[in-house]
Design a protein around this motif. Structure first.
Motif, PDB file in Angstrom:
ATOM      1  N   ASN A  90     -46.318 -18.294  27.376  1.00  0.00           N
ATOM      2  CA  ASN A  90     -47.250 -18.444  26.354  1.00  0.00           C
ATOM      3  C   ASN A  90     -46.736 -18.235  25.033  1.00  0.00           C
ATOM      4  OD1 ASN A  90     -46.816 -15.963  26.929  1.00  0.00           O
ATOM      5  ND2 ASN A  90     -48.614 -14.838  26.153  1.00  0.00           N
ATOM      6  N   GLU A  91     -45.566 -17.871  24.683  1.00  0.00           N
ATOM      7  CA  GLU A  91     -44.958 -17.733  23.620  1.00  0.00           C
ATOM      8  C   GLU A  91     -43.814 -18.961  23.252  1.00  0.00           C
ATOM      9  OE1 GLU A  91     -44.413 -12.765  23.496  1.00  0.00           O
ATOM     10  OE2 GLU A  91     -42.666 -14.001  23.893  1.00  0.00           O
ATOM     11  N   ALA A  92     -43.757 -20.192  24.019  1.00  0.00           N
ATOM     12  CA  ALA A  92     -43.122 -21.177  23.849  1.00  0.00           C
ATOM     13  C   ALA A  92     -43.579 -22.127  22.906  1.00  0.00           C
ATOM     14  CB  ALA A  92     -42.594 -21.727  25.272  1.00  0.00           C
ATOM     15  N   ASN A  93     -42.715 -22.885  22.235  1.00  0.00           N
ATOM     16  CA  ASN A  93     -43.117 -23.886  21.259  1.00  0.00           C
ATOM     17  C   ASN A  93     -42.865 -25.266  22.055  1.00  0.00           C
ATOM     18  OD1 ASN A  93     -40.432 -24.386  21.190  1.00  0.00           O
ATOM     19  ND2 ASN A  93     -40.032 -23.568  19.153  1.00  0.00           N
ATOM     20  N   LEU A  94     -42.919 -26.188  21.408  1.00  0.00           N
ATOM     21  CA  LEU A  94     -42.828 -27.713  21.976  1.00  0.00           C
ATOM     22  C   LEU A  94     -41.327 -27.963  22.542  1.00  0.00           C
ATOM     23  CD1 LEU A  94     -45.066 -30.133  19.833  1.00  0.00           C
ATOM     24  CD2 LEU A  94     -45.615 -29.066  21.951  1.00  0.00           C
ATOM     25  N   LYS A  95     -40.383 -27.175  22.015  1.00  0.00           N
ATOM     26  CA  LYS A  95     -38.975 -27.368  22.369  1.00  0.00           C
ATOM     27  C   LYS A  95     -38.643 -26.419  23.556  1.00  0.00           C
ATOM     28  CE  LYS A  95     -37.334 -26.847  18.509  1.00  0.00           C
ATOM     29  NZ  LYS A  95     -36.169 -26.644  17.165  1.00  0.00           N
ATOM     30  N   ASN A  96     -39.843 -25.662  24.177  1.00  0.00           N
ATOM     31  CA  ASN A  96     -39.731 -24.572  24.975  1.00  0.00           C
ATOM     32  C   ASN A  96     -38.792 -23.542  24.637  1.00  0.00           C
ATOM     33  OD1 ASN A  96     -40.604 -23.617  27.478  1.00  0.00           O
ATOM     34  ND2 ASN A  96     -38.451 -24.166  28.677  1.00  0.00           N
ATOM     35  N   GLU A  97     -38.658 -23.138  23.290  1.00  0.00           N
ATOM     36  CA  GLU A  97     -38.189 -21.957  22.516  1.00  0.00           C
ATOM     37  C   GLU A  97     -38.950 -21.166  22.151  1.00  0.00           C
ATOM     38  OE1 GLU A  97     -33.963 -24.300  21.546  1.00  0.00           O
ATOM     39  OE2 GLU A  97     -35.120 -23.321  19.963  1.00  0.00           O
ATOM     40  N   THR A 210     -42.655 -20.861   7.631  1.00  0.00           N
ATOM     41  CA  THR A 210     -44.279 -20.905   7.244  1.00  0.00           C
ATOM     42  C   THR A 210     -44.583 -22.301   7.694  1.00  0.00           C
ATOM     43  OG1 THR A 210     -43.774 -19.177   5.495  1.00  0.00           O
ATOM     44  CG2 THR A 210     -45.970 -20.606   5.519  1.00  0.00           C
ATOM     45  N   LYS A 211     -43.939 -23.159   7.338  1.00  0.00           N
ATOM     46  CA  LYS A 211     -44.183 -24.650   7.506  1.00  0.00           C
ATOM     47  C   LYS A 211     -44.645 -24.816   8.720  1.00  0.00           C
ATOM     48  CE  LYS A 211     -42.997 -29.202   6.273  1.00  0.00           C
ATOM     49  NZ  LYS A 211     -41.973 -30.400   5.649  1.00  0.00           N
ATOM     50  N   GLU A 212     -43.526 -24.423   9.618  1.00  0.00           N
ATOM     51  CA  GLU A 212     -43.465 -24.721  10.977  1.00  0.00           C
ATOM     52  C   GLU A 212     -44.649 -24.135  11.771  1.00  0.00           C
ATOM     53  OE1 GLU A 212     -42.330 -25.854  15.084  1.00  0.00           O
ATOM     54  OE2 GLU A 212     -41.989 -26.528  13.082  1.00  0.00           O
ATOM     55  N   TYR A 213     -44.932 -22.647  11.351  1.00  0.00           N
ATOM     56  CA  TYR A 213     -45.976 -21.993  11.893  1.00  0.00           C
ATOM     57  C   TYR A 213     -47.297 -22.529  11.761  1.00  0.00           C
ATOM     58  CZ  TYR A 213     -49.135 -17.931  12.166  1.00  0.00           C
ATOM     59  OH  TYR A 213     -50.519 -17.071  12.363  1.00  0.00           O
ATOM     60  N   ARG A 214     -47.502 -23.031  10.386  1.00  0.00           N
ATOM     61  CA  ARG A 214     -48.834 -23.926  10.050  1.00  0.00           C
ATOM     62  C   ARG A 214     -48.843 -24.952  10.570  1.00  0.00           C
ATOM     63  NH1 ARG A 214     -48.407 -22.568   3.367  1.00  0.00           N
ATOM     64  NH2 ARG A 214     -49.016 -20.556   3.427  1.00  0.00           N
ATOM     65  N   SER A 215     -47.915 -25.703  11.311  1.00  0.00           N
ATOM     66  CA  SER A 215     -48.039 -26.780  11.849  1.00  0.00           C
ATOM     67  C   SER A 215     -48.405 -26.767  13.540  1.00  0.00           C
ATOM     68  CB  SER A 215     -46.637 -27.449  11.981  1.00  0.00           C
ATOM     69  OG  SER A 215     -45.873 -26.940  13.047  1.00  0.00           O
ATOM     70  N   TYR A 216     -48.348 -25.427  13.945  1.00  0.00           N
ATOM     71  CA  TYR A 216     -49.164 -25.121  15.102  1.00  0.00           C
ATOM     72  C   TYR A 216     -50.446 -25.319  15.264  1.00  0.00           C
ATOM     73  CZ  TYR A 216     -44.682 -22.643  15.940  1.00  0.00           C
ATOM     74  OH  TYR A 216     -43.351 -22.169  16.157  1.00  0.00           O
ATOM     75  N   ASP A 217     -51.311 -25.260  14.192  1.00  0.00           N
ATOM     76  CA  ASP A 217     -52.815 -25.416  14.153  1.00  0.00           C
ATOM     77  C   ASP A 217     -53.065 -27.105  14.227  1.00  0.00           C
ATOM     78  OD1 ASP A 217     -53.157 -22.535  14.074  1.00  0.00           O
ATOM     79  OD2 ASP A 217     -53.412 -22.696  11.924  1.00  0.00           O
ATOM     80  N   LYS A 218     -52.078 -27.865  14.083  1.00  0.00           N
ATOM     81  CA  LYS A 218     -52.524 -29.420  13.941  1.00  0.00           C
ATOM     82  C   LYS A 218     -52.027 -29.913  15.318  1.00  0.00           C
ATOM     83  CE  LYS A 218     -51.491 -29.079   9.034  1.00  0.00           C
ATOM     84  NZ  LYS A 218     -50.592 -29.600   7.833  1.00  0.00           N
ATOM     85  N   ARG A 219     -51.507 -28.967  16.223  1.00  0.00           N
ATOM     86  CA  ARG A 219     -51.062 -29.698  17.352  1.00  0.00           C
ATOM     87  C   ARG A 219     -52.106 -29.724  18.449  1.00  0.00           C
ATOM     88  NH1 ARG A 219     -44.820 -26.925  17.207  1.00  0.00           N
ATOM     89  NH2 ARG A 219     -44.208 -28.210  15.240  1.00  0.00           N
TER      90      ARG A 219
END
Length: 219
Positions: A90-97, A210-219
Motif C-alpha cells: 500500500n506504500e508502493a509507487n508505479l515502480k514498486n518503490e 512535491t511535483k511527484e507527490y501531486r502527480s499521484y492524484d492524477k493517476r
C-alpha cells in the motif's frame, strides 16, 4: 601514503592543499545527495562509501558530533535502501518503490521539539568531550552546539528521507546552510563548497518530490 590522513595531498590549487580524503568524501557525498533528489535508490549505496570517508575526515578536524553521526548514517543507509526498494504494497509507487508522502502537524511538532532538546543535550556533552576522554579527543570540539544542531537535525531529516517525506528537503536546506559556514571556517573548503551546492540540490529535491507527490492524484 595514508589515504585516510587529511595531510595526504592529492593536489594543490590556489594555495589550497586538497587531500585524497576530502576530495573523495566530497565526490561521493555529492553523487549520493543528487541521486536522492532524483528519487534514485542507489543514493543509499553510494552513501555508504561517503560516510566511511566522512567519519575519518571529521575526526581529524574535531567535528566530533558530525563524526558520530556517520555511524548512524551507515546504518540508516542500509535501512533506507531496503525501505525504498521493498515497500509495503500500500506504500508502493508505479515502480514498486516507496512513494512520497507528507508529515502530519503532530509529527512536525514532535520532531521539532525533540530535535531542539537533543541538540542542547548533545552540545553540552560535545563541549566537554575532550575533558571526558582526553586520550581520544586531544582538542576541544569546534562549534559544539552548532555542530550538534546539524547532527541532530540530520538524524531527523534522514528518518524523513527514509520514509520519503517531502519536508526532509526543507530541513536539509537549513542544515546545509549552517554546515557550509562550519566547514569553511574549519578550512575544508571543498567540503564547504559541496554543502553550498547541497543547498541548491535540497531546493531541487523539494521541488521534484512535491511535483511527484501531486502527480499521484492524477493517476
Amino acid at each position: 601514503m595514508n589515504f585516510f590522513d587529511i595531510n595526504s595531498v592529492l593536489f594543490e590549487a590556489w594555495g589550497y592543499k586538497m587531500s585524497h580524503l576530502e576530495f573523495w568524501a566530497t565526490v561521493t557525498g555529492a553523487v549520493a545527495v543528487w541521486l536522492s533528489a532524483r528519487e534514485n535508490v542507489w543514493s543509499w549505496i553510494i552513501g555508504l562509501l561517503n560516510v566511511v570517508l566522512a567519519f575519518a575526515l571529521f575526526y581529524q578536524i574535531q567535528l566530533y558530533p558530525d563524526m558520530f553521526l556517520q555511524v548512524f548514517f551507515f546504518i540508516t543507509n542500509l535501512i533506507g535502501w531496503w525501505q525504498w526498494k521493498y515497500p509495503k504494497a500500500n506504500e508502493a509507487n508505479l515502480k514498486n518503490e516507496l512513494k512520497i508522502s507528507k508529515l502530519t502537524l503532530h509529527q512536525w511538532l514532535v520532531l521539532g521539539v525533540g530535535g531542539l532538546v537533543c541538540t542542547f543535550a548533545m552540545g553540552s556533552f560535545a563541549k566537554n568531550l575532550h575533558e571526558f576522554f582526553p586520550v581520544l579527543f586531544s582538542q576541544p570540539s569546534a562549534f559544539p552546539y552548532m555542530d550538534s544542531f546539524t547532527t541532530v537535525m540530520s538524524i531527523v531529516a534522514t528518518f524523513m528521507l527514509i520514509r520519503k517525506k517531502i519536508e526532509a528537503w526543507y530541513v536539509w536546506l537549513v542544515i546545509d546552510a549552517i554546515a557550509t559556514y562550519m566547514y569553511y571556517v574549519k578550512e575544508v573548503k571543498l567540503y564547504a563548497l559541496l554543502y553550498f551546492l547541497f543547498c541548491f540540490i535540497a531546493a531541487f529535491g523539494a521541488y521534484h518530490w512535491t511535483k511527484e507527490y501531486r502527480s499521484y492524484d492524477k493517476r
